[in-house]
Design a protein around this motif. Structure first.
Motif, mmCIF file in Angstrom:
data_model
loop_
_atom_site.group_PDB
_atom_site.id
_atom_site.type_symbol
_atom_site.label_atom_id
_atom_site.label_comp_id
_atom_site.label_asym_id
_atom_site.label_seq_id
_atom_site.Cartn_x
_atom_site.Cartn_y
_atom_site.Cartn_z
ATOM 1 N N PHE A 68 -29.566 -35.996 -56.980
ATOM 2 C CA PHE A 68 -29.627 -35.272 -55.719
ATOM 3 C C PHE A 68 -30.534 -34.072 -55.913
ATOM 4 C CE2 PHE A 68 -25.595 -37.517 -54.999
ATOM 5 C CZ PHE A 68 -25.846 -38.020 -53.726
ATOM 6 N N GLU A 127 -30.114 -30.986 -51.241
ATOM 7 C CA GLU A 127 -28.980 -31.872 -50.971
ATOM 8 C C GLU A 127 -27.693 -31.325 -51.601
ATOM 9 O OE1 GLU A 127 -31.372 -36.130 -50.642
ATOM 10 O OE2 GLU A 127 -30.830 -35.346 -52.621
ATOM 11 N N GLN A 157 -24.267 -30.315 -49.677
ATOM 12 C CA GLN A 157 -23.007 -30.937 -50.079
ATOM 13 C C GLN A 157 -21.961 -29.892 -50.463
ATOM 14 O OE1 GLN A 157 -21.903 -34.060 -50.012
ATOM 15 N NE2 GLN A 157 -19.990 -33.575 -51.022
#
Length: 99
Positions: free
Chosen positions: A24, A28, A32
């Motif tokens: 990731f 990202e 998250q």
């Protein structure tokens, strides 16, 4: 609500490592984990930051595992793996010359 990177816990830094090991991106991961992206950008420019170190630790751990798999398959005779192994070797040589 986005969390300030200064308030990140040791467990959350471990999560950064785990997520980056799954490839990731920093953006990202910030989404998250609900981290302020501007803090993440700043941390990625500071090699001494915990975020930076855990991010690259995770990515490099996964890269090590992948390279071991490719080399093992190449030594077993897999033609695609041999091609990949040669590509890894050649890229490594270029990196060494750049430093």
């Amino acid at each position: 609500m986005e969390k300030c990177l200064n308030d990140i816990t040791a467990d959350e830094l471990t999560s950064v490592c785990d997520l980056s090991a799954l490839f990731f991106t920093p953006k990202e991961i910030s989404l998250q984990m609900e981290l302020r992206y501007s803090d993440v950008i700043e941390a990625m420019e500071d090699e001494s930051s915990g975020f930076y170190q855990q991010f690259y630790k995770g990515r490099l751990q996964s890269e090590v595992e992948l390279r071991k798999s490719v080399i093992k398959l190449a030594k077993s005779g897999s033609s695609p793996a041999q091609t990949m192994a040669m590509d890894i070797l050649n890229k490594s040589k270029v990196k060494m010359l750049e430093k």
